[in-house]
Write an enzyme that holds these catalytic residues in place. Structure first.
Site, mmCIF file in Angstrom:
data_model
loop_
_atom_site.group_PDB
_atom_site.id
_atom_site.type_symbol
_atom_site.label_atom_id
_atom_site.label_comp_id
_atom_site.label_asym_id
_atom_site.label_seq_id
_atom_site.Cartn_x
_atom_site.Cartn_y
_atom_site.Cartn_z
ATOM 1 N N ASP A 219 0.861 -1.176 0.000
ATOM 2 C CA ASP A 219 0.000 0.000 0.000
ATOM 3 C C ASP A 219 0.901 1.231 0.000
ATOM 4 O O ASP A 219 1.976 1.191 -0.593
ATOM 5 C CB ASP A 219 -0.970 -0.019 1.179
ATOM 6 N N HIS A 294 10.657 0.279 -12.210
ATOM 7 C CA HIS A 294 10.742 -0.984 -12.946
ATOM 8 C C HIS A 294 9.684 -1.938 -12.406
ATOM 9 O O HIS A 294 9.495 -2.058 -11.194
ATOM 10 C CB HIS A 294 12.123 -1.627 -12.789
#
EC number: 3.2.1.171
Length: 532
Positions: A219, A294
């Protein structure tokens, strides 16, 4: 440590490429931890605490605080402690909390395990850079329970710092900064379960510098909430996380002058996510600079109709004066989730958005294409519409099938290969010494006394710091002059009360200048989770 601003004239003359700081003034405690310890040291062992992982630390910690709250240092020595009754430490002034041990949750109440409120001139740190809170959240999560306690919360705290500390496996949120002012948070590692609702750092405050932090969860990595003003977030390592963001934003949103710089995001839900659904108010003067990503589901995402949040009513939160600069890397699947998705409210279109030097490309070798999509968004770059008549419009999408030049970006050696799940104990990590490719942390870890830390060009000239010898007893603390020091720190022994701005952490002393920045003129399958 105390950080002092320089005049705009000094900034411009010394570093012409930098403009006014995102911070509005000095941050950090007013007095050093060693000064506080010399006033009085309250060792929890003297109040009945035992490092046996069984005896409740709560009452001894509260008693030690009561004796040192008006000036002094509360000391939790190395060892393993149990916390079964939460500690609410209220009304302190000129005090510090040095936690060199590991605190294990053994209680089951809700709320906050350590709650510090209505305090000023405060510092929380570990002199060994290994002090930690272990929430053992998996004991809740394995049974699908998500309403357990938070680990650490600061409320209405001014002139403070939190550093060289580790937070692990919170049953709920890890660290919240609620209505705080003039603070610095740095050199931390936060490691949580792979599920929504286990936020890393949430901040709704004024004039706070957050830097050199690693977060693992699913989160919020480091997220700004409303109301907030003059927040600077730098050198953040979202290592298999939810990613950084703003929100959820609702009624009467009041956010301004926020900078995120040097943000590295690996295998996360997003690199930057601004989320709302209806609401009112505004968020303005936002800079998102030097982002590398990435393996993330989303890259830059504004969603003003976020389905995981119930509608707040109103025309929507107005977003303006936003700059994205120097974004590089790759996204997981650009054909499904493009690197730029901007959805602004029909009733409050976004405007003055600038996207420049943005180069990202898809990792999906089977579909070598990606899209950029904008709705109700005005500015310069990619799918943004130009013009000063900011009326609502349907989404416009551009699809490209060739990689942009310059998208290749560095990775981090510590990129996680897997998450930590939610059903087993999560190991306590060490705080890393690198949080963004090529960037040296502003402050060396206190455990690395003789190491070197990067000094910004903007620093007041001065003589080197004078360091006195430290003694081994808690009450007899070392002293040091509070003047800016050169980049190389002086080595010393570790002792209670030894803190940043002296010898253990930041090498700058109390004259360190504020860093500057332009003033803008779920799970592995990346499930989004709604909360707050």
């Amino acid at each position: 440590m105390r950080i002092n601003t320089l005049s705009l004239f000094s900034l411009v003359s010394l570093v012409p490429t930098l403009a006014l700081a995102s911070l509005s003034g000095s941050v950090g405690p007013l007095t050093s931890a060693s000064t506080k310890a010399a006033t009085k040291t309250c060792n929890v062992l003297d109040y009945g605490a035992k490092a046996d992982k069984t005896t409740d630390l709560g009452p001894p910690l509260a008693s030690a605080f009561a004796d040192c709250k008006s000036g002094g240092l509360v000391y939790v020595p190395s060892g393993d402690y149990a916390l079964s009754t939460w500690a609410k430490l209220s009304g302190g002034k000129a005090w510090a909390l040095q936690i060199d041990g590991t605190i294990y949750r053994t209680g089951t109440d809700g709320g906050n395990m350590i709650f510090i409120e209505h305090s000023s001139d405060f510092e929380l740190f570990s002199s060994t850079s290994s002090g930690a809170m272990q929430g053992l959240g998996y004991e809740y999560h394995k049974d699908n329970k998500w309403s357990g306690p938070r680990l650490l919360r600061l409320y209405d705290v001014t002139d403070f710092s939190v550093h060289d500390f580790i937070l692990v496996d919170a049953p709920a949120f890890h660290f919240s900064l609620d209505t705080c002012t003039n603070g610095e948070v740095y050199n931390m590692a936060i490691r949580g379960g792979n599920h929504g609702g286990l936020d890393g750092v949430d901040v709704w405050s004024t004039n706070v510098w957050i830097h050199d932090i690693e977060v693992t969860n699913k989160d919020e990595c480091v997220t700004v909430k409303s109301p907030s003003k003059n927040i600077l977030v730098e050198n953040i390592y979202c290592n298999w996380s939810g990613g950084c963001g703003m929100g959820s934003l609702g009624k009467d949103t009041d956010i301004s002058d926020i900078t995120y710089r040097n943000i590295y995001t690996w295998n996360s839900n997003n690199m930057m996510f601004i989320k709302s659904n209806g609401g009112s108010g505004s968020a303005t003067n936002l800079l998102f600079e030097n982002f590398i990503g990435h393996g993330n589901a989303y890259s830059f995402d504004i969603d003003s109709y976020w389905a995981s949040m119930s509608s707040q009513g109103g025309n929507g939160v107005e977003l303006s004066n936003i700059t994205l600069r120097n974004w590089k890397g790759t996204e997981e699947n650009g054909a499904s989730r493009g690197p730029i998705k901007i959805v602004c409210p029909d009733g409050a279109p976004c405007y003055d958005i600038t996207i420049e030097d943005f180069a990202m490309w898809t990792e999906d070798s089977s579909r070598q294409r990606q899209w950029y999509s904008c709705r109700n968004a005005y500015g310069t770059g990619f799918c943004l519409k130009s013009g000063s008549n900011h009326v609502a419009y349907e989404a416009t999408t551009t699809t490209v099938s060739s990689a942009p030049s310059g998208y290749s970006a560095a990775t981090m050696a510590a990129d996680l290969k897997t998450d930590f799940g939610i059903t087993a104990s999560i190991p306590i990590p060490t705080i890393p010494t690198s949080f963004y490719p090529g960037a040296t942390p502003y402050s060396a870890l206190m455990a690395n006394k003789g190491s070197t830390a990067k000094v910004r060009a903007v620093v007041a000239p001065s003589k080197p710091t004078t360091v006195a010898a430290a003694t081994s007893t808690p009450a007899e603390q070392q002293t040091s002059t509070s003047t800016p020091a050169p980049a190389v720190e002086q080595p010393s022994q570790q002792s209670p009360g030894q803190s940043a701005g002296e010898v253990g952490g930041c090498p700058f002393g109390n004259g360190r200048s504020v860093p500057t920045g332009p003033p803008r003129a779920g799970h592995r399958h990346h499930q989004r989770h709604g909360h707050h």
